[in-house]
Design a protein around this motif. Structure first.
Motif, PDB file in Angstrom:
ATOM      1  N   LYS A   1       0.813  -1.222   0.000  1.00 45.61           N
ATOM      2  CA  LYS A   1       0.000   0.000   0.000  1.00 45.61           C
ATOM      3  C   LYS A   1       0.843   1.267   0.000  1.00 45.61           C
ATOM      4  CE  LYS A   1      -3.529   0.680   2.717  1.00 45.61           C
ATOM      5  NZ  LYS A   1      -4.807   0.995   2.085  1.00 45.61           N
TER       6      LYS A   1
ATOM      7  N   HIS B   1      -7.010  12.429   2.331  1.00 44.42           N
ATOM      8  CA  HIS B   1      -7.153  10.977   2.246  1.00 44.42           C
ATOM      9  C   HIS B   1      -8.155  10.734   1.128  1.00 44.42           C
ATOM     10  CE1 HIS B   1      -6.039   7.429   4.620  1.00 44.42           C
ATOM     11  NE2 HIS B   1      -7.189   6.893   4.280  1.00 44.42           N
TER      12      HIS B   1
ATOM     13  N   SER C   1     -10.749   4.483  -2.070  1.00 42.05           N
ATOM     14  CA  SER C   1     -10.980   3.111  -1.630  1.00 42.05           C
ATOM     15  C   SER C   1     -11.684   2.297  -2.720  1.00 42.05           C
ATOM     16  CB  SER C   1     -11.841   3.102  -0.367  1.00 42.05           C
ATOM     17  OG  SER C   1     -11.163   3.756   0.685  1.00 42.05           O
TER      18      SER C   1
ATOM     19  N   ASN D   1      -6.148  -0.427  -1.423  1.00 42.79           N
ATOM     20  CA  ASN D   1      -5.743   0.622  -2.367  1.00 42.79           C
ATOM     21  C   ASN D   1      -4.398   1.157  -1.930  1.00 42.79           C
ATOM     22  OD1 ASN D   1      -7.882   1.794  -0.247  1.00 42.79           O
ATOM     23  ND2 ASN D   1      -6.261   3.311  -0.575  1.00 42.79           N
TER      24      ASN D   1
ATOM     25  N   SER E   1      -8.067  -0.910   3.738  1.00 38.27           N
ATOM     26  CA  SER E   1      -8.674  -0.873   2.406  1.00 38.27           C
ATOM     27  C   SER E   1      -7.626  -1.250   1.346  1.00 38.27           C
ATOM     28  CB  SER E   1      -9.251   0.514   2.134  1.00 38.27           C
ATOM     29  OG  SER E   1      -8.287   1.510   2.367  1.00 38.27           O
TER      30      SER E   1
HETATM   31 MG    MG Z   1      -8.062   3.205   3.661  1.00 40.56          MG
END
Ligand code: MG
Ligand code: AMP
Length: 305
Positions: A57, A222, A153, A147, A145
């Motif tokens: 990630k 985010h 997401s 991603n 998540s």
């Molecule tokens: Mg996340």
């Protein structure tokens, strides 16, 4: 990286679940559908497996992971459950509620899962594929998540591949997710007080006190689509892709009939579509701040930041 360059996409039926279980047992990374978004799972009891999540990630190591369990009995091996915490778990599990609780001293979890915190985040998800997987393995699953850190997401297998293809071993394809936004996170303190750290699909009747960044998913920026995003738009400027809602028609819509639950389910697919669109900017229609609308507006503010 998890050592392979090919990410297998496998249907989330019994064979796929068995294959995913074997992959996780040997320390692999598997993207799994939950009722909220697709999670990137690794066994939570092995430091090498958990380290692969952070690497795939590009996630900062101060951002702790949610530990997914089959239910309360398994969760109680990892955290101290006060009466208040037990009541919340009994009322809402399996479901989209994450509880942040004092970590047990003897919890058999890799240290990186909790990023050095004295607390641990636990959730028993409701999605049948994730439940079948948790029943098939003998360890809990750490799963943020699925991603790259900071990006949108994933709510379907294609979204997972768009950011993690070649970086993870496998995607269990269970179709699009239904709740669409990440779980509600609630901290239950030793004194029994309850604080919402992140709004989500489930309203538990507590409000964020705000201020400290205790759940790093709460960082101002985010869920970023990689383009400027304008909120509360009633019409598109010439260079904008407009995400509509209700009477505001757009290039796509979160919900033409103005339903916040439908909007939550479609939110990330709309942001992915906007990110791919030729327009250099994104605008989003106003979404009412009731029910899961609070979670939608929380994510949109962070996507715009
Ligand atoms: Mg996340
Ligand atoms: P993600 O799975 O990517 O949505 O991120 C999980 C969220 O849970 C992040 O915002 C984490 O900071 C939060 N979280 C996980 N463990 C804890 C914890 N012990 N205390 C507070 N927040 C946590």
């Amino acid at each position: 990286m998890s050592g392979k360059n090919v990410t297998a996409v496998v249907a989330a039926g019994p064979e796929g679940i068995a294959q995913a279980a074997r992959c996780l047992e040997t320390g692999g990374l598997v993207a799994v559908p939950t009722e909220t978004v697709y999670g990137l799972a690794a066994r939570a009891d092995r430091p090498e497996a958990v380290a692969k999540i952070y690497a795939a990630k590009g996630r900062p190591d101060f951002n702790p992971l949610i530990v997914h369990v089959a239910g309360l009995e398994q969760a109680a091996r990892y955290a101290e459950f006060s009466d208040a915490a037990r009541a919340l778990a009994e009322a809402h599990w399996p479901g989209p509620l994450t509880l942040v609780l004092p970590r047990r001293a003897d919890a058999a979890l890799a240290a990186a899962v909790t990023a050095g915190l004295p607390t641990v985040a636990l959730r028993a998800p409701a999605h049948p594929a994730m439940r079948a997987l948790l029943a098939a393995v003998e360890f809990p699953l750490a799963a943020p998540s699925a991603n790259r850190s900071g990006f949108i997401s994933p709510t379907c297998a294609a979204h997972v591949l768009a950011s993690l293809d070649g970086r993870i071993d496998m995607v269990l394809d269970g179709g699009p997710t239904t709740a669409g936004v990440e779980s509600t996170i609630v901290a239950v303190r030793a004194d029994g007080s309850v604080e919402e750290l992140r709004p989500g699909p489930l309203a538990v009747g507590v409000q964020a006190i705000g201020g400290s960044i205790e759940a790093p998913g709460q960082l101002a920026s985010h869920y970023a689509p990689g383009k400027p995003l304008r909120l509360n738009a009633r019409a598109a400027e010439a260079d904008e892709f407009l995400i509509g809602f209700g009477s505001v028609r757009g290039d796509c819509t979160l919900s033409a009939r103005g339903d916040v639950n439908e909007a939550a389910a479609r939110l990330y697919a709309a942001l992915h579509e906007a990110a791919r669109a030729p327009q250099p900017r994104i605008a989003v229609a106003p979404v009412p701040d009731h029910g899961v609308g609070r979670a939608i507006n929380d994510r949109l503010r962070r996507a715009a930041a």
